[in-house]
Design a protein around this motif. Structure first.
Motif, PDB file in Angstrom:
ATOM      1  N   SER A 103       0.521  -1.066  -0.021  1.00 42.85           N
ATOM      2  CA  SER A 103      -0.582  -0.235   0.449  1.00 42.85           C
ATOM      3  C   SER A 103       0.836   1.215   0.387  1.00 42.85           C
ATOM      4  N   GLY A 104       0.510   2.508  -0.527  1.00 40.20           N
ATOM      5  CA  GLY A 104       1.538   3.303  -1.002  1.00 40.20           C
ATOM      6  C   GLY A 104       1.973   3.424  -2.384  1.00 40.20           C
ATOM      7  N   SER A 105       1.679   4.888  -2.448  1.00 43.74           N
ATOM      8  CA  SER A 105       1.848   5.180  -3.778  1.00 43.74           C
ATOM      9  C   SER A 105       3.866   5.696  -4.265  1.00 43.74           C
ATOM     10  N   LYS A 161      -4.600  -7.126  -0.304  1.00 47.07           N
ATOM     11  CA  LYS A 161      -4.089  -5.347  -1.120  1.00 47.07           C
ATOM     12  C   LYS A 161      -5.820  -5.272  -1.717  1.00 47.07           C
ATOM     13  N   ASN A 187      -7.495  -1.703  -2.653  1.00 49.21           N
ATOM     14  CA  ASN A 187      -7.521  -1.754  -3.167  1.00 49.21           C
ATOM     15  C   ASN A 187      -8.785  -1.047  -3.355  1.00 49.21           C
ATOM     16  N   MET A 247     -10.062   2.007  -1.761  1.00 52.41           N
ATOM     17  CA  MET A 247      -9.759   2.698  -2.787  1.00 52.41           C
ATOM     18  C   MET A 247     -10.421   3.628  -3.798  1.00 52.41           C
ATOM     19  N   PHE A 275       0.038   6.191  -9.511  1.00 58.97           N
ATOM     20  CA  PHE A 275      -0.874   4.642  -9.506  1.00 58.97           C
ATOM     21  C   PHE A 275      -1.329   5.268 -11.043  1.00 58.97           C
ATOM     22  N   ASP A 334      -6.989  -3.726 -10.510  1.00 60.39           N
ATOM     23  CA  ASP A 334      -7.392  -4.104  -9.076  1.00 60.39           C
ATOM     24  C   ASP A 334      -8.471  -4.393  -8.734  1.00 60.39           C
TER      25      ASP A 334
HETATM   26  O1  LIG Z   1      -1.693   0.306  -5.402  1.00 59.66           O
HETATM   27  C1  LIG Z   1      -1.897   1.655  -5.561  1.00 59.66           C
HETATM   28  C2  LIG Z   1      -1.772   1.633  -4.511  1.00 59.66           C
HETATM   29  C3  LIG Z   1      -1.523   3.609  -4.110  1.00 59.66           C
HETATM   30  C4  LIG Z   1      -1.825   3.838  -3.064  1.00 59.66           C
HETATM   31  O2  LIG Z   1      -1.859   3.325  -1.437  1.00 59.66           O
HETATM   32  O3  LIG Z   1      -1.594   4.753  -2.831  1.00 59.66           O
END
Ligand SMILES: O=CCCC(=O)O
Ligand SMILES: NC(=O)C1=CN([C@@H]2O[C@H](COP(=O)(O)OP(=O)(O)OC[C@H]3O[C@@H](n4cnc5c(N)ncnc54)[C@H](OP(=O)(O)O)[C@@H]3O)[C@@H](O)[C@H]2O)C=CC1
Length: 293
Positions: A121-123, A170, A174, A177, A231, A239
């Motif tokens: 998680s995280g871009s 994951k 997503n 998100m 992303f 996803d």
């Molecule tokens: O799979 C991408 C995730 C992007 C995010 O967590 O900001």
């Protein structure tokens, strides 16, 4: 510690660079080999094929676009499977479905190697800053061996047990998100089309119970129509698709995610797939009427 790194896209490049900055010896490979040069400038060595990287390194990390890429790099000619074996570990950090992860895991175990799935998680920015959240599962001994690398790449690692749990976690994250991005886009469009300032809406959201880093980061650039990809939208749609398939398998009704997936699909069909996933706003803006009937 020496690691191999396969896949130098937006995420892989930042992650490999981060490992180099922290003193890891890194051997990189990318399908488009020219992309390795930026990492060579930072001190990386280059492997000509995935097999060559695995032959050289005890541990190899992969960060690839989707299930088909993840499978190709392992199973195709000159792939990981040709050199993996006893004493070697393979860590796939790509976002894939559990079935893909299980297939890779089984093949590697059959050759005597160890496998961990570890999507994140995280871009782009968290990848550059070593602030990812790592969602690992699989071989616990390999996971423990990888902790020094995970500590550089991320701010927190979760070990979630058996293979597939990392992939599933994951996809759930997503899916949420992607649905939130659709809700934000509809809200901005509704504000705009009903005579309100979308910027004021962002200010109001940021002070209340649904304030979150994503709205704060993406909202202002969406209002400017700026979608420099952190992303890519095509990956977010992948996803959503994989999360919906997980819902199918488990008979979980997900009408919000299904509607969001349609918007991402529409965006792809309009040629927006390589832009940031926030470009779905262009679809939802377009879907609103130009005024009151
Ligand atoms: O799979 C991408 C995730 C992007 C995010 O967590 O900001
Ligand atoms: N960007 C983000 O914010 C995040 C992305 N992710 C996930 O991480 C993964 C990578 O994302 P990201 O870096 O953004 O993606 P990019 O599209 O920037 O990079 C994709 C990488 O996969 C490689 N690749 C694609 N197809 C193949 C193939 N058939 N064989 C070998 N290599 C292939 C590309 O090689 P080439 O250069 O030759 O095209 C490139 O190195 C994805 O699974 C994504 O969902 C997870 C968290 C955040």
């Amino acid at each position: 510690m020496e690691v191999g790194f396969l896949g130098l896209g937006i995420m892989g490049k930042a992650m490999a660079a981060n490992l180099l900055r922290h003193g890891f010896r890194v051997t990189v490979w990318n399908r488009t080999l020219a992309k390795c040069q930026e990492l060579v400038a930072l001190g990386a060595a280059v492997g000509e094929t995935p097999a060559a990287v695995v032959a050289k390194c005890r541990y190899t990390i992969a960060m690839l676009s989707d299930p088909s890429a993840a499978l190709s790099v392992v199973f195709d000619k000159d792939g990981v499977l040709e050199q993996i074996g006893e004493g070697k570990g393979y860590v796939d950090m790509s976002t894939v479905d559990a079935a893909t992860s299980c297939k890779i895991s089984e093949a590697i175990k059959q050759k005597g190697g160890a496998f961990v799935e570890a999507p994140v998680s995280g871009s782009k920015k968290p990848a550059e800053d070593g602030q990812l959240v790592i969602l690992a599962a699989g071989d616990k001994v390999l996971y423990d061996d990888m902790v020094p690398a995970f500590d550089v790449l991320g701010k927190k690692s979760f070990f979630l047990g058996e293979i597939g749990n990392g992939a599933k976690m994951k996809l759930v994250v997503n899916m949420i998100m992607g649905s939130m991005m659709n809700a934000l886009s509809e809200g901005l469009s509704l504000a705009d089309n009903s005579g309100l300032s979308p910027q004021t809406l962002l200010d109001v959201l940021d002070l209340g119970a649904i304030a979150n880093p994503m709205f704060k980061l993406k909202g202002p650039s969406m209002l400017q129509g700026s979608y420099n990809p952190a992303f890519p939208l095509k990956h977010q749609q992948k996803d959503m698709r994989l999360a919906l398939a997980l819902g199918d398998e488990n008979a979980v009704s997900m009408p919000v995610a299904a509607a969001s997936n349609e918007a991402f699909k529409k965006a792809r069909s309009l040629g927006l797939g390589d832009l940031d996933f926030s470009a779905v706003y262009e679809v939802l803006k377009g879907a609103s009427g130009s005024g009151k009937a």
